[in-house]
Design a protein around this motif. Structure first.
Motif, PDB file in Angstrom:
ATOM      1  N   MET A   1       0.830  -1.165   0.000  1.00 53.33           N
ATOM      2  CA  MET A   1       0.000   0.000   0.000  1.00 53.33           C
ATOM      3  C   MET A   1       0.880   1.235   0.000  1.00 53.33           C
ATOM      4  N   THR A   2       0.868   1.955  -1.061  1.00 56.90           N
ATOM      5  CA  THR A   2       1.713   3.139  -1.208  1.00 56.90           C
ATOM      6  C   THR A   2       0.911   4.364  -0.821  1.00 56.90           C
ATOM      7  N   SER A   3       1.581   5.196  -0.096  1.00 57.62           N
ATOM      8  CA  SER A   3       0.942   6.445   0.319  1.00 57.62           C
ATOM      9  C   SER A   3       1.417   7.556  -0.599  1.00 57.62           C
ATOM     10  N   THR A   4       0.476   8.311  -1.151  1.00 59.14           N
ATOM     11  CA  THR A   4       0.864   9.421  -2.014  1.00 59.14           C
ATOM     12  C   THR A   4       0.918  10.683  -1.184  1.00 59.14           C
ATOM     13  N   LEU A   5       1.904  11.482  -1.473  1.00 57.86           N
ATOM     14  CA  LEU A   5       2.042  12.752  -0.766  1.00 57.86           C
ATOM     15  C   LEU A   5       0.996  13.726  -1.280  1.00 57.86           C
ATOM     16  N   PRO A   6       0.502  14.572  -0.402  1.00 55.89           N
ATOM     17  CA  PRO A   6      -0.462  15.570  -0.866  1.00 55.89           C
ATOM     18  C   PRO A   6       0.190  16.463  -1.910  1.00 55.89           C
ATOM     19  N   SER A   7      -0.635  16.906  -2.842  1.00 55.37           N
ATOM     20  CA  SER A   7      -0.097  17.788  -3.873  1.00 55.37           C
ATOM     21  C   SER A   7       0.215  19.144  -3.273  1.00 55.37           C
ATOM     22  N   SER A   8       1.158  19.818  -3.868  1.00 59.23           N
ATOM     23  CA  SER A   8       1.505  21.155  -3.408  1.00 59.23           C
ATOM     24  C   SER A   8       1.675  22.054  -4.617  1.00 59.23           C
ATOM     25  N   VAL A   9       1.540  23.327  -4.385  1.00 65.89           N
ATOM     26  CA  VAL A   9       1.625  24.311  -5.453  1.00 65.89           C
ATOM     27  C   VAL A   9       2.627  25.370  -5.021  1.00 65.89           C
ATOM     28  N   PRO A  10       3.506  25.779  -5.903  1.00 62.00           N
ATOM     29  CA  PRO A  10       4.411  26.868  -5.539  1.00 62.00           C
ATOM     30  C   PRO A  10       3.612  28.138  -5.235  1.00 62.00           C
ATOM     31  N   ASP A  11       4.058  28.865  -4.216  1.00 62.69           N
ATOM     32  CA  ASP A  11       3.365  30.097  -3.815  1.00 62.69           C
ATOM     33  C   ASP A  11       3.202  31.067  -4.981  1.00 62.69           C
ATOM     34  N   ALA A  63       1.506  21.888   5.863  1.00 61.92           N
ATOM     35  CA  ALA A  63       1.099  23.295   5.764  1.00 61.92           C
ATOM     36  C   ALA A  63       1.887  24.154   6.726  1.00 61.92           C
ATOM     37  N   SER A  64       2.135  23.605   7.919  1.00 57.97           N
ATOM     38  CA  SER A  64       2.861  24.409   8.893  1.00 57.97           C
ATOM     39  C   SER A  64       4.333  24.548   8.531  1.00 57.97           C
ATOM     40  N   SER A  65       4.875  23.536   7.865  1.00 57.27           N
ATOM     41  CA  SER A  65       6.295  23.620   7.513  1.00 57.27           C
ATOM     42  C   SER A  65       6.526  24.503   6.306  1.00 57.27           C
ATOM     43  N   GLY A  66       5.555  24.644   5.454  1.00 60.03           N
ATOM     44  CA  GLY A  66       5.652  25.550   4.324  1.00 60.03           C
ATOM     45  C   GLY A  66       6.312  24.932   3.102  1.00 60.03           C
ATOM     46  N   HIS A  67       6.980  23.829   3.191  1.00 57.15           N
ATOM     47  CA  HIS A  67       7.605  23.127   2.064  1.00 57.15           C
ATOM     48  C   HIS A  67       8.414  24.051   1.169  1.00 57.15           C
ATOM     49  N   ASN A  68       9.240  24.888   1.727  1.00 55.57           N
ATOM     50  CA  ASN A  68      10.136  25.749   0.953  1.00 55.57           C
ATOM     51  C   ASN A  68       9.424  26.527  -0.143  1.00 55.57           C
ATOM     52  N   GLY A  69       8.462  27.340   0.238  1.00 56.30           N
ATOM     53  CA  GLY A  69       7.764  28.165  -0.739  1.00 56.30           C
ATOM     54  C   GLY A  69       6.647  27.442  -1.457  1.00 56.30           C
ATOM     55  N   ARG A  70       6.266  26.288  -0.990  1.00 58.00           N
ATOM     56  CA  ARG A  70       5.157  25.551  -1.599  1.00 58.00           C
ATOM     57  C   ARG A  70       4.047  25.420  -0.567  1.00 58.00           C
ATOM     58  N   LEU A  71       2.849  25.474  -1.046  1.00 62.46           N
ATOM     59  CA  LEU A  71       1.686  25.368  -0.178  1.00 62.46           C
ATOM     60  C   LEU A  71       0.987  24.056  -0.487  1.00 62.46           C
ATOM     61  N   VAL A  72       0.761  23.253   0.553  1.00 65.30           N
ATOM     62  CA  VAL A  72       0.124  21.954   0.383  1.00 65.30           C
ATOM     63  C   VAL A  72      -1.361  22.157   0.134  1.00 65.30           C
ATOM     64  N   PRO A  75      -6.894  17.446  -1.561  1.00 64.60           N
ATOM     65  CA  PRO A  75      -8.358  17.604  -1.535  1.00 64.60           C
ATOM     66  C   PRO A  75      -8.951  17.673  -0.132  1.00 64.60           C
ATOM     67  N   GLY A  76      -8.443  16.892   0.796  1.00 67.40           N
ATOM     68  CA  GLY A  76      -8.982  16.914   2.160  1.00 67.40           C
ATOM     69  C   GLY A  76      -8.745  18.255   2.834  1.00 67.40           C
ATOM     70  N   SER A  77      -7.510  18.737   2.742  1.00 68.61           N
ATOM     71  CA  SER A  77      -7.227  20.021   3.390  1.00 68.61           C
ATOM     72  C   SER A  77      -7.928  21.167   2.680  1.00 68.61           C
ATOM     73  N   LEU A  78      -8.118  21.036   1.354  1.00 66.38           N
ATOM     74  CA  LEU A  78      -8.858  22.077   0.622  1.00 66.38           C
ATOM     75  C   LEU A  78     -10.311  22.135   1.079  1.00 66.38           C
ATOM     76  N   ALA A  79     -10.914  20.966   1.304  1.00 65.59           N
ATOM     77  CA  ALA A  79     -12.302  20.934   1.764  1.00 65.59           C
ATOM     78  C   ALA A  79     -12.413  21.566   3.154  1.00 65.59           C
ATOM     79  N   VAL A  80     -11.488  21.197   4.032  1.00 61.28           N
ATOM     80  CA  VAL A  80     -11.490  21.758   5.380  1.00 61.28           C
ATOM     81  C   VAL A  80     -11.256  23.260   5.317  1.00 61.28           C
ATOM     82  N   LEU A  81     -10.286  23.671   4.487  1.00 59.84           N
ATOM     83  CA  LEU A  81      -9.979  25.089   4.349  1.00 59.84           C
ATOM     84  C   LEU A  81     -11.169  25.853   3.772  1.00 59.84           C
ATOM     85  N   GLY A  82     -11.818  25.260   2.785  1.00 58.67           N
ATOM     86  CA  GLY A  82     -13.001  25.896   2.197  1.00 58.67           C
ATOM     87  C   GLY A  82     -14.097  26.101   3.225  1.00 58.67           C
TER      88      GLY A  82
END
Length: 173
Positions: A1-11, A63-72, A75-82
């Motif tokens: 079972m492979t876990s996929t990392l959440p997608s992120s977008v550069p700021d 999200a808290s770490s910021g991923h070096n200028g990238r924002l996670v 879909p789950g966090s987007l729904a919660v954020l929305g």
């Protein structure tokens, strides 16, 4: 079972200013921290909360770490954020409506006070004009009385003069 990392977008691809990105990150953190972990048993059907909790925990951590200028942005966090932003906007809208109502009440009260002050000022001006009119009438009456007094003084002087003449005539006889 492979876990996929959440997608992120550069700021830089979000089209947001630096302060807007900071606000987005801050609220994403708040939304994920405030997310309820208890779900109804009907929706989970005995499967537990492991998938949802792990996904949102990774998203919150990322999200808290910021991923070096990238924002996670999974879909789950987007729904919660929305949902968080919907609640936040509703709270802001509610506060705007409260402040608008308070402003309207204040404006109405101030207008009433201003109207009352203007009415009081108008009444005082009318009273002032009435006093001036009474003073003018009294001055006119005063002038009439003075004229009458002068006439009476003149008659009195004549009468006294005639009395003296009559006394002098009686004294000669």
């Amino acid at each position: 079972m492979t876990s996929t990392l959440p997608s992120s977008v550069p700021d830089s691809q979000l089209g947001l200013s630096h302060s807007e990105i900071q606000i987005l990150r801050q609220h994403q953190q708040i939304a994920l921290q405030n997310q309820p972990y208890a779900h109804s048993s009907a929706s989970t059907r005995g499967r537990g909360h492991a998938r949802t909790s792990a996904s949102t925990s990774r998203a919150a951590s990322a999200a808290s770490s910021g991923h070096n200028g990238r924002l996670v942005l999974d879909p789950g966090s987007l729904a919660v954020l929305g949902q968080h932003f919907e609640r936040l906007m509703a709270a802001i809208q509610n506060r705007v409506e409260q402040l608008t109502a308070q402003t309207q009440i204040s404006t109405i009260n101030q207008s009433s006070r201003a109207g009352a002050a203007m009415a009081a000022a108008d009444a005082e001006i009318a009273r002032f004009h009435a006093i001036i009119r009474q003073i003018d009438e009294l001055e006119t009456e005063f002038d009439k009385v003075r004229h009458i007094r002068d006439i009476v003084k003149g008659f009195r002087a004549r009468v006294e003069g005639l009395e003296r003449k009559m006394d002098a005539r009686h004294a000669r006889r």
